[in-house]
Design an enzyme around this catalytic site. Sequence first.
Site, PDB file in Angstrom:
ATOM      1  N   LEU A 156       0.809  -1.219   0.000  1.00  0.00           N
ATOM      2  CA  LEU A 156       0.000   0.000   0.000  1.00  0.00           C
ATOM      3  C   LEU A 156       0.840   1.267   0.000  1.00  0.00           C
ATOM      4  O   LEU A 156       0.488   2.255  -0.632  1.00  0.00           O
ATOM      5  CB  LEU A 156      -0.930   0.020   1.223  1.00  0.00           C
ATOM      6  CG  LEU A 156      -2.058  -1.005   1.249  1.00  0.00           C
ATOM      7  CD1 LEU A 156      -2.844  -0.882   2.556  1.00  0.00           C
ATOM      8  CD2 LEU A 156      -2.995  -0.820   0.057  1.00  0.00           C
ATOM      9  N   GLY A 157       1.941   1.267   0.711  1.00  0.00           N
ATOM     10  CA  GLY A 157       2.760   2.471   0.790  1.00  0.00           C
ATOM     11  C   GLY A 157       3.883   2.301   1.785  1.00  0.00           C
ATOM     12  O   GLY A 157       3.984   1.296   2.494  1.00  0.00           O
ATOM     13  N   GLN A 158       4.729   3.322   1.833  1.00  0.00           N
ATOM     14  CA  GLN A 158       5.883   3.267   2.724  1.00  0.00           C
ATOM     15  C   GLN A 158       6.099   4.639   3.331  1.00  0.00           C
ATOM     16  O   GLN A 158       6.076   5.651   2.638  1.00  0.00           O
ATOM     17  CB  GLN A 158       7.133   2.839   1.943  1.00  0.00           C
ATOM     18  CG  GLN A 158       8.359   2.604   2.827  1.00  0.00           C
ATOM     19  CD  GLN A 158       9.451   1.851   2.097  1.00  0.00           C
ATOM     20  OE1 GLN A 158       9.170   0.962   1.299  1.00  0.00           O
ATOM     21  NE2 GLN A 158      10.682   2.211   2.352  1.00  0.00           N
ATOM     22  N   GLY A 195       8.068   6.922   6.924  1.00  0.00           N
ATOM     23  CA  GLY A 195       9.349   7.039   7.599  1.00  0.00           C
ATOM     24  C   GLY A 195       9.617   5.915   8.578  1.00  0.00           C
ATOM     25  O   GLY A 195      10.746   5.689   8.961  1.00  0.00           O
ATOM     26  N   GLY A 231       7.950   2.588   8.401  1.00  0.00           N
ATOM     27  CA  GLY A 231       7.648   1.223   8.016  1.00  0.00           C
ATOM     28  C   GLY A 231       6.902   1.123   6.700  1.00  0.00           C
ATOM     29  O   GLY A 231       6.562   2.122   6.061  1.00  0.00           O
ATOM     30  N   THR A 232       6.657  -0.138   6.293  1.00  0.00           N
ATOM     31  CA  THR A 232       5.956  -0.445   5.049  1.00  0.00           C
ATOM     32  C   THR A 232       4.578  -1.003   5.384  1.00  0.00           C
ATOM     33  O   THR A 232       4.427  -1.796   6.309  1.00  0.00           O
ATOM     34  CB  THR A 232       6.757  -1.489   4.240  1.00  0.00           C
ATOM     35  OG1 THR A 232       8.088  -1.009   4.064  1.00  0.00           O
ATOM     36  CG2 THR A 232       6.121  -1.708   2.883  1.00  0.00           C
ATOM     37  N   VAL A 233       3.561  -0.580   4.612  1.00  0.00           N
ATOM     38  CA  VAL A 233       2.176  -0.951   4.899  1.00  0.00           C
ATOM     39  C   VAL A 233       1.657  -1.878   3.798  1.00  0.00           C
ATOM     40  O   VAL A 233       1.837  -1.604   2.606  1.00  0.00           O
ATOM     41  CB  VAL A 233       1.276   0.299   5.015  1.00  0.00           C
ATOM     42  CG1 VAL A 233      -0.148  -0.115   5.378  1.00  0.00           C
ATOM     43  CG2 VAL A 233       1.831   1.259   6.055  1.00  0.00           C
ATOM     44  N   LYS A 256       1.241  -2.868   9.164  1.00  0.00           N
ATOM     45  CA  LYS A 256       2.401  -1.974   9.119  1.00  0.00           C
ATOM     46  C   LYS A 256       3.616  -2.698   9.678  1.00  0.00           C
ATOM     47  O   LYS A 256       3.679  -3.035  10.856  1.00  0.00           O
ATOM     48  CB  LYS A 256       2.112  -0.708   9.925  1.00  0.00           C
ATOM     49  CG  LYS A 256       3.270   0.281   9.973  1.00  0.00           C
ATOM     50  CD  LYS A 256       2.871   1.492  10.795  1.00  0.00           C
ATOM     51  CE  LYS A 256       4.033   2.464  10.954  1.00  0.00           C
ATOM     52  NZ  LYS A 256       3.650   3.603  11.806  1.00  0.00           N
ATOM     53  N   ASP A 263       3.168  15.402  13.966  1.00  0.00           N
ATOM     54  CA  ASP A 263       3.424  15.301  12.513  1.00  0.00           C
ATOM     55  C   ASP A 263       2.109  15.388  11.736  1.00  0.00           C
ATOM     56  O   ASP A 263       1.792  14.522  10.918  1.00  0.00           O
ATOM     57  CB  ASP A 263       4.149  13.991  12.188  1.00  0.00           C
ATOM     58  CG  ASP A 263       4.814  14.029  10.805  1.00  0.00           C
ATOM     59  OD1 ASP A 263       4.959  15.134  10.256  1.00  0.00           O
ATOM     60  OD2 ASP A 263       5.187  12.961  10.291  1.00  0.00           O
TER      61      ASP A 263
END
Length: 671
Positions: free
Chosen positions: A358-360, A362, A364-366, A380, A476
């Site tokens: 799905l995405g990455q 700062g 981790g990777t999802v 995640k 953030d």
Amino acid sequence: MKLSAISVIPLTFFFVSVLHRPSNCQQQYIGAAVTNCSSASLSSNGYLCNDNPQSQCQSFMSFRSIPPYDTPSSIANLLDSDPSSIASSNNFTSIGETIPSNHLVIVPVSCSCSGSIYQHSATYTVTRGDYYFRIANSTYQGLTTCKAILGQNYYDPEDIPIGVRLVVPLRCACPSTNQTQSGFSVLLTYIVAQDETIEEIGPRFGVSKETIMKANMLSNHSMIYPLNPILIPLKLEDCRESPGSFYCSCPDGYLRVSGLGHFLCIRVPGKKFPIKLVVSIGASIGFGCLCLFVSAYLLYRYLKKQRSNNIKKKLFEQNGGFLLQQKLASFRSGEKARIFTREELERATDNYSKSRFLGQGGYGTVYKGMLEDGTIVAVKKSKAIDRERIDQFVNEVVILSQINHRNIVKLLGCCLETKVPTLVYEYIPNGTLSQHIHQDRNFSLPWEDRLRVACEVAGAVAYMHSSASVPIFHRDIKPSNILLDEKLASKVSDFGTSRSVPYDKTHITTAVQGTFGYLDPEYFQSSQFTDRSDVYSFGVVLVELLTGEGPVSFARGEDERNRVANFMTMVREDRLGETLDHRVANEARKEDVKAVAMLAMRCLRLNRKKRPTMKEVAMELGLRNSQSLLQINQEVRSMRDEPFQHCDEIHQEILDSTSFSLYTESGSIPR
């Protein structure tokens, strides 16, 4: 406080100089600031990250033995190193060997870039009579500073509870590109002894005085102080040529052995492989194994089960399981997060297939996954397993365990049986707010949805600040951390840098983290983050919802790259319509746009005390959203000008504030 146009220039250059990573060989010598607990210098927290492409490297530290830290094992425990490596590097016979008092010990450690600072993290259990200055300069002999310890722990410096474990960031650094090209492959953090000079230190490690002075930005007139660290660049030597060096190796065909206080390289002779002997032994072993097959199989099953349990226990501890249990125990019990097994998540994500990516971010990777009951989830998976990221993983679980809000992403559970920690969230199918307002301009969000999303996010952050069991700072807030579900309802996500704050505290002091363009300028200067720092970031999000552009745009000319500052100029010159997104300009009522624009300007005030609280922001947006829905085709003249009585008063202040924060053209601060 208003800033003149002239005063913005030095402040801007201040930011550039603070964020600049040394691209040459030098790191600034800290000097007497090591003993100043209130030093404002960023270098007192550690050495600045440079242009080394690797975020982690091998490093060394010096330590002088003193009871109770007078064995390789006890020193390794204090500095979070490997006792066998200490024994090998210093030619000790065993990890339990008692070292003479005040003996110089070289300690190998792993050094990594955290934010903008290099550090090696250790932990220390507080005993009676300990305080930050004593821990930094007596126990750790100047390898850290009391300011650096204070920045990563939240206990009262005057009353640290006995028995608590402190995070101690130790000073280290990785060689820069220029140093690597010059043959220096590792840096030693050396603590200067009483009456010691660079002329005496250099020959001990085979390094010239000029090399040490250049690495520490020293001149011929500079003074060095005892209990102050300096960096010593080292080259990997051949043990045959430098048998006394702790940092040497042997070529292929030689074995490195220690003896008589130095290292030797001994040639290993080759031998002809005894094929017949091996065949005979193999046949005998095979016959014996056949006879004992049943017994061996039962023993194998037993050992396999024991090994599996041991690995799970080790990974549980490695992934912060005990720390997580300890932190969660201090909060009231509520809905418990589910503990998933490694096999469950591998099946859910097709063994983390690329098709489920799905995405990455700062941290981790999802991946998208589907549980056995058909529930769609987002998994995640953390990037690394160093101590800092374990703490971030534990922090995110603790933060989300305290939150129950419809506009905050829900944590379903976690997995502690994998090599890297894994979190499982509810799946949010419609991507991020950033994608909806930036990537597809032809199908961007309508004005009504933008106003509703702003209202929902403000309410969620206000809940975190005011209504959660313990106040929480997000730290953030930006469109890429705001998810949209199938009904375009917003979900605030990514709590890796968030922090819970005791009720009696108004701020937290940490190394600067976040995304450029969204950082509170006062936080950038003081490293003190308050609830009004989140308000500033939310103000930038409001500007993006109005203009459809990010805070910095490199597609435009240099004078227009700062999109938020440009927006403020347009408002001041009564040209707000020229900077609006086309959907906002076509669909929104003039009074709604003006109200949201002026609310954004109040959020972006340079003086954080003059900004509204998130609760006030949420109430004003909620009122505006209700009015917009009920009176979408009416003119409400009586309320139109009320929020804007002091517009001219804050225009210049907001413009200065935004220019101050967004001067740099970088993307995000490394985490």
